[in-house]
Enzyme design. Structure first.
Site, PDB file in Angstrom:
ATOM      1  N   GLY A 107     130.616  96.279  87.535  1.00 11.56           N
ATOM      2  CA  GLY A 107     129.436  96.623  88.053  1.00 11.56           C
ATOM      3  C   GLY A 107     128.499  95.622  88.519  1.00 11.56           C
ATOM      4  O   GLY A 107     128.836  94.555  88.285  1.00 11.56           O
ATOM      5  N   ASP A 112     133.491  91.111  80.746  1.00 14.97           N
ATOM      6  CA  ASP A 112     134.664  90.826  80.199  1.00 14.97           C
ATOM      7  C   ASP A 112     135.928  91.278  80.689  1.00 14.97           C
ATOM      8  O   ASP A 112     137.171  90.754  80.508  1.00 14.97           O
ATOM      9  CB  ASP A 112     134.453  91.175  78.731  1.00 14.97           C
ATOM     10  N   ASP A 136     124.359  93.325  80.675  1.00 19.19           N
ATOM     11  CA  ASP A 136     124.473  93.710  79.261  1.00 19.19           C
ATOM     12  C   ASP A 136     124.116  92.480  78.260  1.00 19.19           C
ATOM     13  O   ASP A 136     124.110  92.581  77.094  1.00 19.19           O
ATOM     14  CB  ASP A 136     126.021  94.361  78.870  1.00 19.19           C
ATOM     15  N   GLY A 150     123.990  99.097  77.959  1.00 25.07           N
ATOM     16  CA  GLY A 150     124.739  98.281  77.077  1.00 25.07           C
ATOM     17  C   GLY A 150     125.800  98.940  76.171  1.00 25.07           C
ATOM     18  O   GLY A 150     125.491  99.786  75.381  1.00 25.07           O
ATOM     19  N   GLU A 210     118.790 101.430  88.378  1.00 19.98           N
ATOM     20  CA  GLU A 210     117.675 100.974  88.813  1.00 19.98           C
ATOM     21  C   GLU A 210     117.733  99.117  88.689  1.00 19.98           C
ATOM     22  O   GLU A 210     116.643  98.694  89.569  1.00 19.98           O
ATOM     23  CB  GLU A 210     116.330 101.278  88.412  1.00 19.98           C
ATOM     24  N   ARG A 255     120.501  97.219  88.460  1.00 18.33           N
ATOM     25  CA  ARG A 255     121.640  96.547  88.664  1.00 18.33           C
ATOM     26  C   ARG A 255     121.668  95.753  89.850  1.00 18.33           C
ATOM     27  O   ARG A 255     122.224  94.705  90.055  1.00 18.33           O
ATOM     28  CB  ARG A 255     122.797  97.442  88.587  1.00 18.33           C
TER      29      ARG A 255
END
Length: 424
Positions: free
Chosen positions: A11, A106, A133, A178, A300, A302
């Site tokens: 993302g 990850d 996150d 998160g 909003e 990212r």
């Protein structure tokens, strides 16, 4: 000379362009040609090498000011089948790529490790950790890039909601992104002075918890606030809370989205709407009515333009990644600790139990969390130990002190009564 390829996957997060720009500049100054792989691994996994652009200093020297990704991004995962993985590796070889910088979380780190192992050293791979996150296990509490910008933008949004809440006498339940950890929710909540912030780490020792417990926790904040004469408030909630709540309880209020393996997709659960409904029901059982509104924060923040912290930080990361890989480094994640570059090997990132990178959770025993918790307006053990406070909140809930204790003491029964006010 073999080429350096840069790919962004997963993302979006503020600062991707800074990494791309800095890595490109460092490589070009070293005489290394750079390719930008468009749309993550989407096309490479199909064996398509037409979605690639050469990157130059002229192209990338000013892209660090902007959010988004200059070369696009996607969640395409070549490891979903041996065929897609092999096509990806073959495509990189056809492009004459000998060095690969991956930018991602990850999942992308795992993919980078697999590609490195599969090519047996012929392809050097370095990973730059990215996620708002903040849950990649970096050294010495170093944040993942994009987190600070996401928190900054989130704070601006919640500040406006706080004014609206007070003006209109309503409560906002704000869900922050998160998947597992509560860093973003806590970071926003602590910075703005939210009425309450609830994160999954609170329930790690007792997961899963009944939905009614979370409802009582939130209703308790509403009641305590009413006891002090305020009908408004803001609660920050980490989306990963959905993973801590008994799924059978959630299923009574919403459809649980699942993947082909039966795993629940936490991010797709309408957690805010569920909690809005169940808390309204809980308050109604006490004869109380409150206006509750759920609000989600994620998309909003990212692709926001990075704040100076993240611009500075990510330019360091991009430069260090390119320098390390050009000088022969491989199979490592880039980290900057106290201003110094520190490679973290893919093997050291792994959690032995899962084989995947370790997830960094909020340390609820830390002073940083304890200070945040001390400012939250939620029912505490001391409220039940002080007769005048107990009477105040019981009256706000239309209950006798004895009945209030019977219904809400379960929230604090395991809370230690430490002289310094610390809670577990």
């Amino acid at each position: 000379m073999k080429k350096l390829a840069i790919v962004a996957a997963g993302g979006p997060a503020p600062g991707i362009n800074s990494v791309i720009g800095a890595a490109t500049i460092r490589a070009c100054l070293s005489g290394v040609p750079v390719l930008g792989i468009q749309d993550g691994f989407k096309w490479l996994s199909e064996g398509d090498i037409s979605h690639v652009v050469p990157l130059t200093i002229e192209d990338t020297s000013r892209i660090h000011f902007r959010g988004g990704s200059y070369i696009g991004i996607s969640r395409a995962n070549p490891t979903r089948s041996p065929e897609h993985l092999q096509r990806t590796i073959d495509a990189l070889e056809r492009l004459d790529v000998g060095m690969l910088i991956t930018i991602g979380g990850d999942g992308t780190a795992t993919l980078a490790h697999i590609i490195s192992e599969k090519t047996r050293g012929k392809l050097r791979v370095v990973h730059v950790p990215k996620t708002i996150d903040n849950d990649i296990d970096l050294p010495d509490d170093t944040s993942t890039f994009g987190f600070q910008t996401a928190r900054h933008v989130g704070v601006e949004i919640v500040k406006n909601l706080m004014v609206d809440a007070k003006t209109t006498s309503r409560w906002y339940f704000v869900i922050a992104q998160g998947r597992k950890a509560g860093h973003l929710a806590l970071g926003i909540g602590k910075a703005v002075g939210a009425t309450n912030t609830v994160i999954p780490e609170e329930f790690a020792r007792g997961c899963p918890v009944p939905l009614s417990h979370v409802a009582d926790l939130l209703a308790g904040s509403v009641i305590k606030r009413l006891g002090y004469g305020r009908p408004d408030g803001i609660v920050l909630l980490a989306e990963g809370l959905a993973d801590c709540i008994n799924p059978e309880d959630l299923a009574r209020y919403t459809e649980l989205p699942r993947d082909h393996m039966g795993n629940i997709h936490v991010a797709e659960i309408n957690l805010g709407e569920v909690l809005e409904k169940v808390v309204k029901e809980r308050l109604a059982s006490l004869g109380l009515k409150a206006t509750l509104i759920s609000k989600y924060i994620g998309y909003e923040v990212r692709c926001a333009d990075p704040i100076p912290f993240d611009m500075d930080y990510t330019r360091d990361l991009g430069h260090a990644a390119a320098r390390y890989i050009i000088e022969g480094g491989t199979e490592a994640m880039v980290a900057m600790v106290h201003g110094r570059f520190q490679p973290v090997s893919f093997q050291d990132m792994k959690d032995p139990a899962t084989g995947r990178p370790r997830v960094r959770m909020v340390d609820i025993d830390s002073d940083r969390y304890q200070i945040a918790r001390s400012y939250m307006l939620r029912l505490k053990r001391e409220d039940f130990d002080k007769p005048e406070e107990l009477a105040r909140f019981a009256a706000a809930a239309h209950l006798t002190p004895e009945a209030f204790r019977e219904q809400f003491f379960h929230l604090v029964k395991d809370e230690p009564t430490n002289p310094d006010g610390r809670v577990g």
